[in-house]
Design an enzyme around this catalytic site. Structure first.
Site, short mmCIF file in Angstrom:
data_model
loop_
_atom_site.label_atom_id
_atom_site.label_comp_id
_atom_site.label_asym_id
_atom_site.label_seq_id
_atom_site.Cartn_x
_atom_site.Cartn_y
_atom_site.Cartn_z
N LYS A 145 0.81 -1.22 0.00
CA LYS A 145 0.00 0.00 0.00
C LYS A 145 0.85 1.28 0.00
O LYS A 145 0.40 2.31 -0.47
CB LYS A 145 -0.94 0.01 1.21
CG LYS A 145 -2.10 -0.96 1.09
CD LYS A 145 -3.03 -0.80 2.26
CE LYS A 145 -4.16 -1.80 2.22
NZ LYS A 145 -5.18 -1.54 3.25
N ASP A 185 -10.20 3.21 2.22
CA ASP A 185 -10.46 2.79 3.62
C ASP A 185 -11.09 3.97 4.37
O ASP A 185 -11.92 3.77 5.26
CB ASP A 185 -9.16 2.38 4.32
CG ASP A 185 -8.72 0.99 3.91
OD1 ASP A 185 -9.58 0.18 3.49
OD2 ASP A 185 -7.51 0.69 4.00
#
Ligand code: NAP
Length: 292
Positions: A75, A111
């Site tokens: 990520k 997220d």
């Protein structure tokens, strides 16, 4: 036997890069959304070794994928290979969704939106003026802490086993959102009294996750107040010891399945440019719940 028309020359490609990817429920989640909405898209898992990450990312742009998700451990590293990243992703320092437009790679962190949408949907509340305790300072915590701050929280307290990571996150929040964050030691949340200061308590650690399902970040003797919201981002099991503890005091207790669902839905909306309606989201929630 009938001809299999599920994938044709016009099918768009979406998928997931990471290592490992075998455990991910994202293929089921996204392929179910496509089926439900009648979209000609297929989502595939792609395990990528670290020394092939750059080639893999450039290759996905070269073959004109619609976009892809990024999971552990890439990520952060994937950001080096992107043409542009969103404001939230830049602050968090992590990208979990990439959209490819004319061969250019645009990075986002869904997220954040996934957490906020789930929180609003499941509690009917937002964070404006709220005093929030976040337990944990890992990757998920960074996204949640930034969401909570962006949504107008009045104060954010970070507690983490490794204090230096809590302080790093506090500095990140205070340098981007004014002086709203502070850190306290993990031992403080095992004592009485301190937890009463918060409207919302969020667990972002893996304490209580399968197979260590007896673990909890809060000691069983700690008292909570019935008007507090306790959100545990763990979704396996759906009801952790922490959530049982919260429910025994009458608190609103929310698990991490909604966050998982909405981060996926937000990614899907970025790829297709179309909103997934709440009725469809709820249907997918019920289907995903069965496979956790
Ligand atoms: P991560 O970056 O590895 O962070 C893990 C966090 O848990 C750190 O704060 C770590 O503290 C803490 N921790 C781990 N073991 C602990 C222990 N025994 N005692 C106290 N603290 C402990 O992981 P992550 O990606 O943030 O994920 C954390 C959890 O969130 C996982 O359970 C994951 O499945 C879940 N998650 C859910 C969603 C969702 O959509 N619902 C999304 C992402 C993650 P230290 O800094 O001291 O190591």
């Amino acid at each position: 036997m009938e001809l299999d028309n599920r994938i044709t020359g016009k099918t768009g490609l979406i998928g997931l890069i990471g290592n490992p990817v075998e455990h991910s429920v994202s293929p089921q989640l996204h392929n179910t959304i496509s089926r439900l909405l009648g979209k000609n898209l297929v989502y595939i898992p792609m395990k990528v070794e670290r020394d092939r990450l750059e080639n893999a990312v450039k290759g996905l742009a070269a073959i004109n994928m619609v976009g892809f998700n990024v999971t552990i451990p890439y990520k952060q590293d994937v950001m080096k290979y992107l043409d542009e990243v969103s404001k939230e992703a830049a602050i968090i320092g992590a990208v979990n969704t990439v959209k490819i437009i004319d061969g250019k790679l645009h990075g986002y962190n869904t997220d954040c939106e996934g957490f906020l949408r789930s929180f609003r949907e499941e509690t009917g509340a937002g964070f404006r003026g709220a005093r929030v305790l976040i337990i944990g300072a890992g990757g998920a915590s960074r996204a949640i802490a930034v969401s909570v701050a962006m949504d107008g929280a009045e104060g954010v307290c970070i507690v983490n086993r490794t204090p230096s990571k809590a302080i790093e996150l506090v500095n990140l929040l205070n340098s981007n959102f004014g002086d709203i964050a502070y850190a306290v030691g993990f031992e403080k949340i095992t004592g009485q009294g301190m937890l009463g200061n918060f409207d919302v308590i969020i667990n972002t650690t893996s304490l209580g996750m399968y197979p260590e399902t007896e673990a909890s970040p809060l000691d069983r003797s700690v008292k909570l107040k019935g008007n507090q919201i306790v959100y545990d981002i763990i979704y396996n099991p759906l009801k952790t010891k922490l959530l049982e503890h919260a429910e025994s005091f009458g608190c609103k207790a929310v698990n991490g399945l909604g966050m998982l669902l909405y981060q996926g839905i937000s990614a899907y909306e970025l790829w297709t440019g179309e909103k997934v309606l709440e009725a469809a989201a709820r249907k997918i929630y019920r289907l995903i719940e069965k496979i956790i």
